[in-house]
Design an enzyme around this catalytic site. Structure first.
Site, short mmCIF file in Angstrom:
data_model
loop_
_atom_site.label_atom_id
_atom_site.label_comp_id
_atom_site.label_asym_id
_atom_site.label_seq_id
_atom_site.Cartn_x
_atom_site.Cartn_y
_atom_site.Cartn_z
N ASP A 195 0.88 -1.36 0.41
CA ASP A 195 0.00 -0.23 0.05
C ASP A 195 0.64 0.98 -0.08
O ASP A 195 1.91 1.39 0.18
CB ASP A 195 -0.59 -0.04 1.37
N HIS A 233 -0.97 4.34 -0.68
CA HIS A 233 -1.88 5.18 -0.06
C HIS A 233 -2.14 6.79 -0.22
O HIS A 233 -1.38 7.43 0.49
CB HIS A 233 -2.40 5.03 1.02
N ASP A 265 -3.68 0.03 -3.38
CA ASP A 265 -3.93 0.83 -2.56
C ASP A 265 -3.78 2.02 -2.91
O ASP A 265 -2.30 2.41 -2.24
CB ASP A 265 -4.32 0.42 -1.06
N ASN A 306 -8.24 -2.70 -2.24
CA ASN A 306 -9.68 -2.56 -1.49
C ASN A 306 -10.09 -0.94 -1.69
O ASN A 306 -11.38 -0.99 -1.50
CB ASN A 306 -10.00 -3.38 -0.63
N HIS A 307 -9.30 -0.28 -2.16
CA HIS A 307 -9.21 1.18 -2.07
C HIS A 307 -9.48 1.91 -3.61
O HIS A 307 -9.73 2.82 -3.65
CB HIS A 307 -7.63 2.00 -1.60
N HIS A 348 -3.97 -8.67 -2.92
CA HIS A 348 -4.07 -7.40 -2.09
C HIS A 348 -3.91 -7.76 -0.76
O HIS A 348 -3.23 -6.83 -0.09
CB HIS A 348 -5.20 -6.38 -2.12
N HIS A 356 -2.08 -4.68 2.36
CA HIS A 356 -3.27 -4.36 2.75
C HIS A 356 -3.74 -3.87 4.54
O HIS A 356 -4.16 -3.29 5.17
CB HIS A 356 -4.60 -5.71 2.95
MN LIG Z 1 -6.17 -2.09 1.51
#
Ligand SMILES: [Mn+2]
Length: 289
Positions: free
Chosen positions: A55, A57, A83, A115-116, A164, A240
């Site tokens: 990730d 982000h 992510d 998932n993002h 992920h 994740h």
């Molecule tokens: Mn995630």
């Protein structure tokens, strides 16, 4: 005819991504969608030195640092585990950067869905707002449309399964992954959602309800061992979850979880990436940024 995004110049100088205007972004998203749509859900990774990134982000500087490690480290390819958006300071730059890398050298850059990279999640955790601050209405959906075609998982030549979140209850064979639906802004397939959301746990053996993640599962050592045996796998590599050291090993080393952002939500994370040598050795490398 929209102005094409100059993705080759981004490969040479990542900060060029800051110069993309609306037309370049439109083109980048359309070309990305088409490129992902032509890929299978499960990517196959042939022998070669491979860098895995967890990730990020919206931490563009951490992603640039990972890319520098890839460029200077003699790697054949780089695999991002999802992510890219939400939470961080430079979400558009981060997303546009990884998409540009993927388009510039598709044989060397693989992007998976996190998932993002789903509509309901990135509506809530910052990406919708980040897009609205810089681009006209409509771009938020364009991003999500491209994300909806991101591949779901990858498997290396030597039996490392990269995804992920993790394995899914009801998914027995990696061969089933290619048949799962893609192209949904919000996935409706329970198996797709589990691949993106599930977490490992040493507290359970099979699958168990994960009350931290609203309806998704924990998977234990027994569940993972069964899946790995059935599919000739030796390790699960996923992201994740945030760990202060940037990684955590589970199940006697059969699972490695990495997190590659730094300073996530105010936490002093020592971000890590994972290196797979062409001999199949897995090691960790620190990320600044
Ligand atoms: Mn995630």
């Amino acid at each position: 005819m929209p102005v094409r995004a100059d993705v080759s110049s981004v490969w040479e100088d990542p900060d060029k991504v800051r110069e993309f205007g609306e037309e370049e972004v439109t083109n980048l998203l359309q070309e990305s969608l088409e490129a992902f749509r032509d890929e299978r859900n499960l990517l196959r990774i042939g022998r070669g030195k491979t860098l895995f990134v967890g990730d990020t982000h919206g931490n563009f500087s951490a992603t640039k640092e990972a890319f520098r490690a890839f460029s200077s480290g003699g790697f054949d390819r780089i695999v991002f585990l999802g992510d890219y958006v939400d939470r961080g300071e430079e979400q558009l730059e981060n997303a546009n950067f990884v998409l540009s890398l993927r388009l510039a050298k598709p044989e060397r850059v693989l992007l998976l869905r996190g998932n993002h990279e789903t509509f309901s999640t990135n509506s809530r955790y910052g990406f919708r707002q980040a897009v609205a601050e810089k681009l006209p209405e409509g771009f938020f959906v364009l991003y999500n449309r491209a994300f909806s075609y991101l591949p779901l998982a990858a498997v290396t030549w030597d039996g490392i399964f990269a995804v992920h979140g993790g394995i899914a209850e009801g998914l027995d064979s990696i061969g089933q992954i290619d048949g799962l639906p893609r192209g949904e802004l919000e996935p409706t397939s329970d198996l797709v959602l589990q691949l993106l959301w599930n977490d490992p746990s040493e507290e359970v053996d099979g699958f168990a309800f994960n009350d931290q993640r609203g309806g998704f599962c924990y998977y234990g050592q027994g569940a993972l061992a069964k899946f790995m045996d059935a599919n000739g796998l030796r390790m699960l590599l996923r992201s994740h979850e945030v760990f202060l050291e940037g990684f955590k090993r589970f199940f006697g080393g059969k699972l490695l979880s990495i997190f590659s952002s730094t300073g996530y939500c105010g936490l002093p994370i020592k971000g890590k990436v994972a290196c797979l040598s062409s001999d199949g050795e897995v090691s960790l490398m620190g990320i600044e940024g």
